[in-house]
Scaffold this motif. Structure first.
Motif: not given
Length: 492
Positions: A15-16, A4, A8-13, A100
């Protein structure tokens, strides 16, 4: 599954994540991270690890990361300082399964970073940094992030951030202070720089600087447009900062000590430092317990001093005493978690958006270490203690010996090293060449010679019993016996 990147990395991994606990050397260890997460933190960083030591020392890896794996402690970003692309990637590969993301420290302004040539002291070496980030982005299975400090010039800061983004950085933390803004010269962080970077890059940005209360977090996000806000000192003085609470100090201290007991081992010096931060304002009043806190040698002893501080505070509350009676000028009673505010350099803009202009000399006069008479009252309390232990201690910067750098890594070399290297590099070279270095206590050649000698003696011992009888039968040195044998006597 592909790695990611960016938002996308910030949102998914991640979790914002908006509320972030900064990487702090010897202070953002597992127990403190867990305490912070329980009180609103959504993302934590490990303390800064030295990449070269992490690669060569398995004990360092185990003590600082491998032993601290905890499901509750995610998402987590591991930070390294490094100045060599290959070493940085090796260290990151060893750490990537336990976190992560991997963060490259480009913001540490301390003298140890200058001597080791890492942190903010790499910020002018763009070619090296581009190579480090690009290689990490190519080799790692987790994203690479960076934490930087700003240049005085906003435009240069923006180009710096864009270079790191182009090299492969997936998230950027911007500390709104320059390399020289530290200690008494810390001053106000520039949110204008952070805002300019946020507008210029297409990756998530975290802001760092001027965060003392939850209201500062919200205001920073509104004014700069960043995705999250990182806190270091604000978090150390009030781990419930992201909850918007200012609880009694003993509540946080006792909960932290309980977490330490649940997740051993935790270095005692880390625990002591946290208690000093939490009880900072109270210890200015109860200085006898300050001495006790500094001297105790066990976790139980630290807990006992914290308990005594709580009892004294509760006695003051029962008597109706407030902070005003102590004349401390704090906005809240000293037993309430609240930030420690450094005196700002003069002419600094109070709203957090301006850069401090020329700082007058009066800001720094609390430590006149260069005075020629070197009297005790010109030294800091820490140096006065060192002077009491060693009256001949020299604190004059001009007279201190200059460090000679290791030929390979740039760290200070051993004064009498036969290879002119630091101990780490010397050990590798001596091992490879089977050589000795008395200065660093390395005896590879001596041990090898001793081992060969022992092997030779062992072979001689094994051969001895087999050759013995033959030698006794056909010994050229034994003279012939002139007396006749039994058969010869019969014949006679």
């Amino acid at each position: 599954m592909s790695k990611l990147q960016g938002f996308e990395f910030w949102r998914q991994t991640l979790k914002e994540a908006r509320f972030v606990v900064a990487p702090m050397v010897d202070q953002s260890e597992l127990a403190w991270r867990l305490l912070s997460r329980r009180h609103g933190a959504q993302l934590c960083y490990t303390p800064m690890f030295h990449a070269q030591v992490f690669v060569r020392d398995s004990n360092y890896r185990r003590e600082n990361l491998y032993n601290e794996v905890c499901e509750e402690d995610r998402p987590l970003i591991t930070q390294f300082c490094a100045n060599d692309p290959e070493v940085f990637v090796q260290a990151a590969l060893l750490a990537q399964d336990y976190c992560d993301a991997i963060d490259l420290n480009l913001g540490c302004p301390q003298m140890i970073a200058k001597r080791g040539h890492y942190g903010v002291f790499l910020q002018d070496e763009w070619e090296l940094l581009e190579k480090m980030v690009r290689l990490a982005n190519e080799k790692l299975s987790v994203p690479i992030t960076c934490k930087i400090r700003v240049f005085k010039d906003i435009e240069k800061t923006v180009h710096y951030a864009q270079m790191l983004e182009k090299a492969g950085c997936q998230l950027l933390t911007v500390h709104g202070r320059t390399k020289d803004q530290k200690g008494a010269m810390t001053g106000i962080a520039s949110w204008e720089h952070i805002k300019a970077v946020r507008k210029a890059v297409g990756i998530p940005v975290f802001a760092n600087g001027n965060i003392q209360h939850l209201s500062d977090v919200e205001r920073c996000i509104q004014e700069t447009g960043v995705q999250g806000v990182m806190s270091a000192e604000g978090n150390l003085h009030n781990p419930a900062l992201f909850e918007g609470r200012s609880p009694p100090v003993w509540e946080m201290a006792e909960e932290y000590l309980e977490v330490v007991k649940q997740h051993p081992p935790c270095t005692l010096s880390f625990v002591r430092a946290h208690l000093f931060k939490l009880w900072h304002h109270t210890l200015q009043i109860h200085q006898d317990l300050r001495e006790d806190l500094a001297k105790v040698k066990t976790l139980e002893g630290l807990a006992d001093v914290s308990k005594q501080l709580r009892l004294r505070c509760q006695e003051e509350i029962a008597r109706g005493k407030g902070v005003e009676e102590k004349g401390s000028g704090l906005p809240l009673p000293h037993w309430i978690c609240q930030p420690y505010v450094r005196p700002a350099p003069k002419d600094a803009v109070a709203n957090g958006n301006g850069q401090a202009s020329e700082v007058k000399k009066t800001v720094c006069q609390k430590r006149a270490l260069e005075d020629s008479d070197r009297t005790a009252d010109t030294l800091s309390k820490n140096k006065q203690k060192k002077r009491s232990r060693n009256p001949n201690k020299n604190f004059c910067p001009e007279q201190k010996p200059k460090y000679i750098k290791c030929d390979q890594c740039g760290n200070p070399k051993g004064n009498k090293c036969v290879f002119n290297l630091c101990r780490g590099c010397c050990k590798k070279k001596a091992y490879k060449e089977v050589a000795d270095c008395p200065s660093h206590g390395l005896r590879f050649k001596t041990k090898a010679d001793k081992r060969k000698a022992e092997e030779g003696e062992e072979e001689e011992r094994k051969e001895g019993p087999e050759m013995g009888p033959e030698k006794s039968r056909v010994s050229p040195q034994s003279p012939p016996d002139p007396s006749p044998g039994p058969q010869e006597q019969l014949l006679l």
